[in-house]
Motif scaffolding. Structure first.
Motif, PDB file in Angstrom:
ATOM      1  N   LEU A 148       0.834  -1.207   0.000  1.00  0.00           N
ATOM      2  CA  LEU A 148       0.000   0.000   0.000  1.00  0.00           C
ATOM      3  C   LEU A 148       0.866   1.252   0.000  1.00  0.00           C
ATOM      4  N   ALA A 149       1.943   1.241   0.804  1.00  0.00           N
ATOM      5  CA  ALA A 149       2.850   2.390   0.845  1.00  0.00           C
ATOM      6  C   ALA A 149       3.508   2.616  -0.511  1.00  0.00           C
ATOM      7  N   VAL A 150       3.888   1.528  -1.175  1.00  0.00           N
ATOM      8  CA  VAL A 150       4.487   1.646  -2.505  1.00  0.00           C
ATOM      9  C   VAL A 150       3.481   2.212  -3.501  1.00  0.00           C
ATOM     10  N   ALA A 151       2.228   1.740  -3.411  1.00  0.00           N
ATOM     11  CA  ALA A 151       1.195   2.238  -4.322  1.00  0.00           C
ATOM     12  C   ALA A 151       0.941   3.735  -4.126  1.00  0.00           C
ATOM     13  N   LEU A 152       1.023   4.189  -2.862  1.00  0.00           N
ATOM     14  CA  LEU A 152       0.730   5.593  -2.579  1.00  0.00           C
ATOM     15  C   LEU A 152       1.926   6.513  -2.798  1.00  0.00           C
ATOM     16  N   ALA A 153       3.129   6.038  -2.455  1.00  0.00           N
ATOM     17  CA  ALA A 153       4.290   6.938  -2.477  1.00  0.00           C
ATOM     18  C   ALA A 153       5.431   6.463  -3.352  1.00  0.00           C
ATOM     19  N   GLY A 154       5.382   5.208  -3.826  1.00  0.00           N
ATOM     20  CA  GLY A 154       6.499   4.671  -4.599  1.00  0.00           C
ATOM     21  C   GLY A 154       6.795   5.471  -5.843  1.00  0.00           C
ATOM     22  N   GLY A 155       5.738   5.845  -6.596  1.00  0.00           N
ATOM     23  CA  GLY A 155       5.932   6.623  -7.816  1.00  0.00           C
ATOM     24  C   GLY A 155       6.580   7.963  -7.558  1.00  0.00           C
ATOM     25  N   THR A 156       6.156   8.619  -6.481  1.00  0.00           N
ATOM     26  CA  THR A 156       6.726   9.922  -6.128  1.00  0.00           C
ATOM     27  C   THR A 156       8.207   9.806  -5.787  1.00  0.00           C
ATOM     28  N   ILE A 157       8.544   8.765  -5.007  1.00  0.00           N
ATOM     29  CA  ILE A 157       9.944   8.560  -4.623  1.00  0.00           C
ATOM     30  C   ILE A 157      10.799   8.282  -5.857  1.00  0.00           C
ATOM     31  N   ILE A 158      10.294   7.432  -6.725  1.00  0.00           N
ATOM     32  CA  ILE A 158      11.045   7.089  -7.937  1.00  0.00           C
ATOM     33  C   ILE A 158      11.232   8.317  -8.823  1.00  0.00           C
ATOM     34  N   ASP A 159      10.184   9.095  -9.023  1.00  0.00           N
ATOM     35  CA  ASP A 159      10.282  10.304  -9.846  1.00  0.00           C
ATOM     36  C   ASP A 159      11.277  11.300  -9.251  1.00  0.00           C
ATOM     37  N   ARG A 160      11.339  11.318  -7.913  1.00  0.00           N
ATOM     38  CA  ARG A 160      12.224  12.290  -7.247  1.00  0.00           C
ATOM     39  C   ARG A 160      13.692  11.939  -7.452  1.00  0.00           C
ATOM     40  N   PHE A 161      14.026  10.657  -7.485  1.00  0.00           N
ATOM     41  CA  PHE A 161      15.433  10.252  -7.523  1.00  0.00           C
ATOM     42  C   PHE A 161      15.892   9.760  -8.890  1.00  0.00           C
ATOM     43  N   ALA A 162      14.979   9.470  -9.803  1.00  0.00           N
ATOM     44  CA  ALA A 162      15.376   9.003 -11.131  1.00  0.00           C
ATOM     45  C   ALA A 162      15.988  10.140 -11.936  1.00  0.00           C
ATOM     46  N   HIS A 163      17.042   9.841 -12.703  1.00  0.00           N
ATOM     47  CA  HIS A 163      17.725  10.875 -13.481  1.00  0.00           C
ATOM     48  C   HIS A 163      16.932  11.277 -14.715  1.00  0.00           C
TER      49      HIS A 163
END
Length: 453
Positions: A110-125
């Motif tokens: 559930l945490a990944v579904a809610l925040a995983g995309g945001t975290i990935i977008d923040r750190f992906a080059h």
């Protein structure tokens, strides 16, 4: 619960510890290898694919680690129950561990579904790396769900002293992971070419195969505990709460260690490129080679928990621990020798490195020669105290040494004093030396021998 009257109990031999430890060692290496294998297999797809997998793998690895932490608590509970010979206690440990793992995995998903995309977008080059990472992570959630069940079942077998069963499950799953991942990454043997996602699918299928194998072995050996009516503490709800209370400090210890290591790596990044590269190269060796000493301590903890379930005399426990410590010293010597070989061979292993980086690697050798001994002895203490129910005390020692010693001193040495990387690396040894007195004094005090509940 333990009764008040101690009874004579035969203590396990050194060979008994070894028979538990070697499957744990190989299993732990294979568990670390889930993401490592994926990284190796996707390397041919280029740096972007590796970056995407590394980003998604860091999130997936955190969830896997949390599951392992809760499963460690289940392993102790099952070992206590196995030693006591109470079927209701054994059933309680197995099913409570399974329910907690499933709950943790669902919360993580559930945490990944809610925040995983945001975290990935923040750190992906780049957006493409973010897209690939998200696809990989979505499929990897199947691994998390499979391992929630698989780790709980593994803990049951480990607690019962059947560590080979868990090891065999990885022996079966590993070739499935490698073979299917290769086929799906590159579109071989009629399979679709999925690229990076193919590696995640291979890991997911392998995890499910492992879980099915463990479930079949579990129901074959227990039949679901039909002859064990009731629960350890009257109701399942009360039993589950007691299990969770026992497990939370162990999970908190892992989370704290993970966060501390992440913060340390961020501080290490402020070192020179050569020094940071040397640390990046040596850390996997520290983890993998050190597995032998850690799993020896885990095997000791399992047997201590089983002994406590049988209500042994204090002398029997002391006799067993002295035997375990002698074995831990031998394990530490083997780890130390491995570090020596790696350190002295670093010029050959990493011949393409600059001389400054190789010099930094050599500077770690004196520290690595000493590190396994206090670390192994501390691990014996920590696993023994956990087996006796002192999970909060063990958590406090780990958290205190990480956040009040290693991390502040790392920041001071790197950010303010500009000391060499050898001094920074020595803090791994300093942390173990700080933990040494409170661990050993608590163990020798002996309250853990009567602390099960």
């Amino acid at each position: 619960m333990l009764q008040n009257t101690a009874t004579p109990v035969a203590t396990p031999s050194t060979n008994a510890i070894f028979q538990l430890a070697w499957p744990l060692t190989l299993k732990t290496i294979m568990l670390h290898g889930i993401i490592v294998i994926d990284a190796y297999l996707v390397a041919g797809l280029g740096e972007e694919a590796l970056a995407a997998m590394g980003l998604a793998g860091s999130i997936g690895g955190l969830l896997l680690g949390i599951l392992v932490a809760f499963s460690t608590a289940t392993q102790i509970r099952v070992a206590q129950a196995f030693g006591s010979g109470q079927p209701a206690a054994l059933k309680s440990g197995a099913y409570c561990g399974l329910v907690i793992n499933l709950g943790v995995s669902l919360l993580g998903m559930l945490a990944v579904a809610l925040a995983g995309g945001t975290i990935i977008d923040r750190f992906a080059h780049t957006p493409e790396i973010a897209h690939q990472a998200q696809l990989y992570l979505n499929v990897f959630m199947i691994v998390i769900l499979g391992e929630a069940v698989g780790q709980a079942l593994s803990s049951h077998f480990n607690g019962c002293g059947e560590t080979k069963t868990s090891f065999y499950s990885y022996v079966i799953a590993l070739p499935v992971n490698v073979g299917l991942s290769i086929a799906l990454i590159h579109g071989m043997f009629g399979f679709p070419e999925l690229g990076l996602v193919g590696a995640a699918v291979g890991s997911a299928v392998a995890s499910l195969v492992r879980t099915v194998y463990l479930a079949e072995r579990f129901f074959r050996s227990t039949q679901g505990f039909p002859d064990a009516p009731g629960w350890l503490y009257a109701t399942f709800r009360h039993t589950l709460i007691r299990h969770l209370i026992f497990a939370l400090p162990i999970a908190a210890t892992f989370i704290s260690a993970t966060l501390a290591n992440t913060v340390a790596m961020l501080i290490y990044a402020k070192l020179s490129v050569n020094q940071f590269a040397a640390l990046t190269l040596i850390m996997p060796w520290v983890m993998v080679a050190g597995t032998l000493g850690i799993t020896w301590a885990q095997a000791t903890g399992i047997l201590v928990a089983q002994l406590l379930g049988r209500n042994p005399t204090s002398g029997a426990l002391d006799e067993f621990l002295m035997r375990a410590w002698r074995g831990a010293f031998v394990a530490a010597a083997l780890v130390s020798a491995t570090y020596l070989v790696v350190g002295l061979s670093s010029g050959l292993i990493y011949s393409e490195l600059q001389s400054e980086t190789r010099a930094a690697l050599l500077s770690f050798v004196p520290i690595l020669l000493v590190l396994p001994f206090p670390k192994g002895s501390n691990a014996i203490c920590g696993n023994t105290l956990r087996a006796g129910g002192e999970t909060v005390y063990v958590m406090n020692i780990f958290v205190g040494s990480q956040w009040f010693v290693r991390i502040p001193l790392t920041a001071i040495m790197v950010l303010y004093l500009d000391l060499s990387v050898a001094w920074v690396f020595s803090l791994l040894l300093v942390e173990e030396l700080v933990k040494f007195p409170p661990f050993h004094l608590r163990l020798f005090k002996g309250e853990w021998k009567h602390g099960l509940s």
